[in-house]
Enzyme design. Structure first.
Site, PDB file in Angstrom:
ATOM      1  N   SER A  52       0.856  -1.196   0.000  1.00 43.96           N
ATOM      2  CA  SER A  52       0.000   0.000   0.000  1.00 43.96           C
ATOM      3  C   SER A  52       0.884   1.236   0.000  1.00 43.96           C
ATOM      4  CB  SER A  52      -0.894  -0.005   1.245  1.00 43.96           C
ATOM      5  OG  SER A  52      -1.558   1.236   1.408  1.00 43.96           O
ATOM      6  N   TYR A  89      -1.695  -0.765  10.665  1.00 44.47           N
ATOM      7  CA  TYR A  89      -1.772  -1.049   9.226  1.00 44.47           C
ATOM      8  C   TYR A  89      -0.535  -0.534   8.495  1.00 44.47           C
ATOM      9  CZ  TYR A  89      -3.750  -1.198   4.493  1.00 44.47           C
ATOM     10  OH  TYR A  89      -3.971  -1.450   3.160  1.00 44.47           O
TER      11      TYR A  89
END
Length: 338
Positions: A177, A190
């Protein structure tokens, strides 16, 4: 002699770097279709293939002639993916696998090897997000995030890399990501897991190349993807969230072209480079202006799901069922490549 050797090393480095830059520039002008390798007949394993981005990748790979295997803990999602792939004329197998359980990963890898064959394309796609402020996130949810988003990469690669090394052929794709390059509010666990995924890919590639193996690795770093059940309500400014279909297309293209990394959208690569050139105050203002809140609707008490349970609330899963209606976008049989 030491000075001469050091000078020679520097000159050699500069010459090789210049050649690499020229080669890269020339490659840019080669039509895409001539740069893409065939995946026909390859066995491709996709973790988190029971829905979302994993399902879209399964459909695309199958329509390119690959034999697709999906792992997930969502039995219904696995069955739906297998049916969709088979309906489009592809070959697909599905296995229940708990990526948080190292022994289960190894066990299912052994079964897959016997029942399907040797995996030559591994796509570590499974991912979850809690979307809570750090101190509000229960320890078990932090552990779950790290287990799914990064530790599972260690176990799947350990399970399938030895056979790739034996044949000196294979491709490992890590779906990371842009949060693996920049810290985001409410995404401490995350971001940490995605930073780790980026580092895992780069260090593994360095090790494989140092050992002389021809095993490719690619890390994919997309901006927030809508309609996957993870970042439906993200407050994003300036940069629009991405459609899962365009991300799936980009993943397949990057993998087939043996790209080392893919930043989506591509222009953010320049912004990431500028991150290290500006004072932290500038970086902080930019990031807070870009993403005001990654999970504004998550201020609810967290209920930890059972080990074998899939849930999108409050832990959000990369295989969200909200994408199901988009899967009617089929790739026509005329696009199937030998």
């Amino acid at each position: 002699m030491s000075f001469l050797k050091s000078t020679g090393d520097v000159i050699g480095f500069l010459l090789l770097s210049a050649m690499a830059i020229v080669e890269s520039l020339v490659r840019m002008f080669i039509p895409l279709k001539y740069r893409m390798k065939s995946v026909s007949g390859e066995i491709a394993l996709i973790t988190g293939g029971g829905g979302g981005l994993g399902r879209l990748l399964s459909l695309r790979l199958a329509n390119l002639g690959a034999i697709v295997v999906v792992w997930d803990i969502n039995k219904q999602g696995i069955e739906e993916t297998v049916k969709l792939v088979q309906a489009s004329g592809g070959t697909c197998y599905g296995y229940l696998c708990d990526l948080c359980d190292r022994e289960d990963v190894y066990k299912k890898a052994s079964i897959l090897r016997k029942e399907v064959g040797r995996v030559s394309i591994l796509i570590n796609n499974a991912g979850i997000v809690t979307g809570q402020k750090f101190l509000d996130t229960p320890d078990k949810m932090i552990i779950r995030t790290m287990d799914v988003n990064i530790m599972s990469h260690f176990w799947t690669v350990k399970a399938f890399l030895p056979e790739m090394l034996e044949e000196n052929k294979g491709h490992i794709v890590s779906i990371a990501s842009l949060a693996g390059h920049a810290g985001i509010y409410k995404l401490v666990d995350y971001c940490a897991s995605k930073f780790a995924a980026v580092g895992f890919d780069e260090a593994l590639r360095m090790e494989l190349e140092a050992e002389g193996y021809n095993i490719n690795t690619t890390v994919i770093c997309p901006y927030f993807i809508r309609s996957t059940g993870m970042f439906e309500d993200v407050l994003s400014s300036f940069v629009p969230t991405l459609s899962p279909n365009e991300v799936a297309d980009s993943v397949i293209t990057a993998m087939r072209c043996n790209e080392k990394f893919a930043i989506l959208p591509g222009y953010l690569q320049i912004i990431l480079a500028l991150k290290w050139m500006f004072p932290w105050t500038c970086v902080k203002m930019f990031l807070r202006g870009l993403v005001k809140d990654a999970s504004p609707g998550s201020g609810k008490p967290i209920v930890l799901p059972e080990k074998s349970e899939i849930t999108n609330e409050p832990t959000k899963d990369q295989n969200g069922s909200t994408l199901h209606q988009q899967l009617t976008r089929r790739i026509s049989s005329s696009e199937r490549k030998p």
